[in-house]
Design a protein around this motif. Structure first.
Motif, PDB file in Angstrom:
ATOM      1  N   UNK A  31     -27.468 -33.474  13.363  1.00  0.00           N
ATOM      2  CA  UNK A  31     -26.236 -33.863  12.678  1.00  0.00           C
ATOM      3  C   UNK A  31     -25.520 -34.971  13.434  1.00  0.00           C
ATOM      4  N   UNK A  32     -24.918 -35.875  12.664  1.00  0.00           N
ATOM      5  CA  UNK A  32     -24.162 -36.986  13.240  1.00  0.00           C
ATOM      6  C   UNK A  32     -22.760 -36.962  12.653  1.00  0.00           C
ATOM      7  N   UNK A  33     -21.747 -36.899  13.520  1.00  0.00           N
ATOM      8  CA  UNK A  33     -20.367 -36.893  13.022  1.00  0.00           C
ATOM      9  C   UNK A  33     -19.859 -38.316  12.796  1.00  0.00           C
TER      10      UNK A  33
ATOM     11  N   UNK B 291     -32.716 -35.583  26.990  1.00  0.00           N
ATOM     12  CA  UNK B 291     -31.268 -35.510  26.854  1.00  0.00           C
ATOM     13  C   UNK B 291     -30.687 -36.662  26.037  1.00  0.00           C
ATOM     14  N   UNK B 292     -31.557 -37.408  25.365  1.00  0.00           N
ATOM     15  CA  UNK B 292     -31.065 -38.504  24.536  1.00  0.00           C
ATOM     16  C   UNK B 292     -31.970 -38.731  23.318  1.00  0.00           C
ATOM     17  N   UNK B 293     -31.359 -39.308  22.288  1.00  0.00           N
ATOM     18  CA  UNK B 293     -32.117 -39.726  21.109  1.00  0.00           C
ATOM     19  C   UNK B 293     -32.375 -41.223  21.227  1.00  0.00           C
ATOM     20  N   UNK B 294     -33.586 -41.619  20.868  1.00  0.00           N
ATOM     21  CA  UNK B 294     -33.982 -43.022  20.989  1.00  0.00           C
ATOM     22  C   UNK B 294     -34.266 -43.588  19.594  1.00  0.00           C
ATOM     23  N   UNK B 295     -33.631 -44.721  19.303  1.00  0.00           N
ATOM     24  CA  UNK B 295     -33.792 -45.412  18.033  1.00  0.00           C
ATOM     25  C   UNK B 295     -34.498 -46.742  18.311  1.00  0.00           C
TER      26      UNK B 295
ATOM     27  N   UNK C 215     -22.213 -48.670  22.941  1.00  0.00           N
ATOM     28  CA  UNK C 215     -21.650 -48.355  24.255  1.00  0.00           C
ATOM     29  C   UNK C 215     -20.321 -47.614  24.162  1.00  0.00           C
ATOM     30  N   UNK C 216     -19.431 -48.049  23.273  1.00  0.00           N
ATOM     31  CA  UNK C 216     -18.066 -47.503  23.261  1.00  0.00           C
ATOM     32  C   UNK C 216     -17.905 -46.264  22.386  1.00  0.00           C
ATOM     33  N   UNK C 217     -18.640 -46.183  21.283  1.00  0.00           N
ATOM     34  CA  UNK C 217     -18.531 -45.014  20.400  1.00  0.00           C
ATOM     35  C   UNK C 217     -19.495 -43.908  20.832  1.00  0.00           C
ATOM     36  N   UNK C 218     -20.743 -44.297  21.155  1.00  0.00           N
ATOM     37  CA  UNK C 218     -21.776 -43.290  21.433  1.00  0.00           C
ATOM     38  C   UNK C 218     -22.147 -43.194  22.925  1.00  0.00           C
TER      39      UNK C 218
ATOM     40  N   UNK D  44     -29.064 -43.058  22.932  1.00  0.00           N
ATOM     41  CA  UNK D  44     -27.764 -42.397  22.831  1.00  0.00           C
ATOM     42  C   UNK D  44     -27.887 -40.964  23.358  1.00  0.00           C
ATOM     43  N   UNK D  45     -27.023 -40.568  24.283  1.00  0.00           N
ATOM     44  CA  UNK D  45     -27.069 -39.191  24.796  1.00  0.00           C
ATOM     45  C   UNK D  45     -26.864 -38.182  23.673  1.00  0.00           C
ATOM     46  N   UNK D  46     -27.632 -37.097  23.730  1.00  0.00           N
ATOM     47  CA  UNK D  46     -27.499 -36.047  22.721  1.00  0.00           C
ATOM     48  C   UNK D  46     -26.084 -35.493  22.687  1.00  0.00           C
ATOM     49  N   UNK D  47     -25.426 -35.479  23.834  1.00  0.00           N
ATOM     50  CA  UNK D  47     -24.058 -34.956  23.921  1.00  0.00           C
ATOM     51  C   UNK D  47     -23.094 -35.770  23.053  1.00  0.00           C
ATOM     52  N   UNK D  48     -23.405 -37.024  22.768  1.00  0.00           N
ATOM     53  CA  UNK D  48     -22.520 -37.862  21.941  1.00  0.00           C
ATOM     54  C   UNK D  48     -22.502 -37.406  20.497  1.00  0.00           C
TER      55      UNK D  48
END
Length: 418
Positions: A299-301, A338-342, A388-391, A411-415
């Motif tokens: 899920x992405x908020x 610990x991160x998603x890669x696009x 960088x600033x949002x995610x 992007x870190x999964x925690x984001x």
């Protein structure tokens, strides 16, 4: 005008359908597809008066059949005797339908089907009575006509149910299309607001510098004209900043709808982007293939910002592909601990090695439109800022000229768990 067009549609459509028939019970009595088509038209064209429409339809179907019958026997009077009873069928059908359904306050599918059954059966009885001159009817004929009415009414019911299903399917498709467009439009909208917020702080810096210049001019006893000019510049920048912020706040309020806080699955986001991109490729007649692979689902908020990132990278790749070559845009999303890669790659013209260090700079662009004007050049700048600033992620690029370019966003999964 609309009623006239619909009336003509019914008359012509039923006349054509009347040529599909088979003989039944007695000589010259036929069971035709026209009754089914006529009933379907009556259900959909509720504004048409059924009596007037039925009479016109009866005349047209009789005329069409008369032409065929006359060509086969070349006897005018015999042709009239064979075909004119059909006018009475449709006239009776129209009159009965008028009182059973059209003038009734309660209109629903059940009442309509029962009305069609009664109209079909009674109209057939009237027609066959004319053909047999009343005395020729018997119970077997009545049973047969009941069976015909039941079968044709069931066919009408099936057609109407299928039409309702098809219409609901179209409505669903239309809603989904509107939702996709809303997601993409809002994504662009919110990205522009984000950029405006960033620019607001830069305007504030310029305003401070302009006041500093005014103070320096005042303290060093420059000419009054120069002092007034620097003060006017500082005031103008201040007014521009106020107007800019007012517009920006208004846009932010417009975008603060419930949809902003909804979560979306990454696979749904990519599905929307894939449909949108395919439509664009078809519309532009581009020879480009898409290869999108989502190897994880989450899920992405902040999905509007993520849409902007991925869409900018995809279309950056599309613009880099030579129109004379077979293009390929690849998108891969993977889970790496610990991160998603696009990963977005293309087989386009690539980026000059000397430009790689500048492609994320505001205003930098290697693309020109057909009029010769340079592009805005904020696409990759926006991508980097949002990443960088949002995610709290990172973006890197690898490119080989005449072979293609690959952008990698991590992007870190925690984001995504905020």
């Amino acid at each position: 005008m609309k009623k006239l067009k619909r009336t003509l549609t019914v008359v012509i459509g039923v006349a054509i359908a009347s040529q599909i028939y088979f003989g039944f019970l007695i000589q010259d009595f036929t069971i035709a597809l026209s009754v089914i088509i006529f009933s379907v038209f009556l259900y959909n064209y509720t504004e048409l008066n059924p009596i007037q429409t039925a009479i016109l339809t009866g005349i047209s179907t009789t005329f069409c059949r008369s032409v065929w019958v006359y060509c086969s026997n070349m006897d005018f009077m015999k042709t009239i005797r064979i075909t004119t009873p059909e006018i009475m069928f449709f006239t009776t059908f129209g009159i009965l339908f008028y009182f059973l359904y059209y003038k009734n306050g309660k209109k629903d599918l059940t009442r309509f089907i029962l009305s069609v059954f009664c109209c079909d059966f009674i109209s057939n009885v009237v027609e066959i009575s004319i053909r047999t001159r009343i005395s020729g009817e018997n119970s077997n004929m009545i049973k047969a006509l009941l069976l015909v009415a039941i079968v044709r009414t069931l066919v009408v019911l099936i057609i109407l149910i299928l039409m309702k299903y098809y219409n609901s399917f179209l409505v669903k498709e239309e809603h989904e299309e509107r939702y996709r467009k809303l997601i993409l439009l809002t994504s662009s909208f919110k990205s522009e607001i984000y950029f405006m917020n960033k620019n607001a702080s830069e305007i504030e810096d310029v305003m401070k510098k302009s006041f500093s210049v005014y103070e320096i001019v005042s303290k060093n006893h420059y000419s009054e004209e120069l002092k007034n000019l620097t003060l006017d510049i500082a005031k103008d920048i201040h007014e521009i900043k106020k107007d800019y912020i007012r517009v920006m706040r208004g846009l932010e309020e417009m975008s603060n709808e419930k949809i902003d806080v909804e979560h979306m699955k990454i696979k749904d986001i990519i599905s929307i982007l894939e449909i949108y991109t395919k439509d664009y490729i078809i519309a532009k007649s581009l020879n480009i293939e898409l290869d999108f692979k989502v190897e994880c689902n989450f899920y992405v908020s902040q999905h509007f910002y993520l849409v902007s990132i991925i869409r900018n990278l995809i279309f950056n790749g599309i613009e880099a592909i030579d129109s004379n070559e077979k293009g390929l845009i690849k998108l891969q999303i993977v889970d790496q601990g610990d991160e998603y890669v696009f990963i977005v790659s293309d087989n386009g013209t690539g980026i000059n090695e000397g430009n790689l260090d500048f492609i994320f700079n505001p205003g930098f662009s290697t693309k020109y439109d057909k009029s010769g004007s340079i592009c805005r050049g904020i696409g990759l700048t926006l991508v980097k800022d949002l990443t960088q600033n949002i995610f709290k992620g990172s973006i890197s690029v690898e490119s080989v000229q005449n072979e293609g370019t690959t952008f990698t966003v991590k992007i870190p999964i925690s984001s995504f768990r905020r």
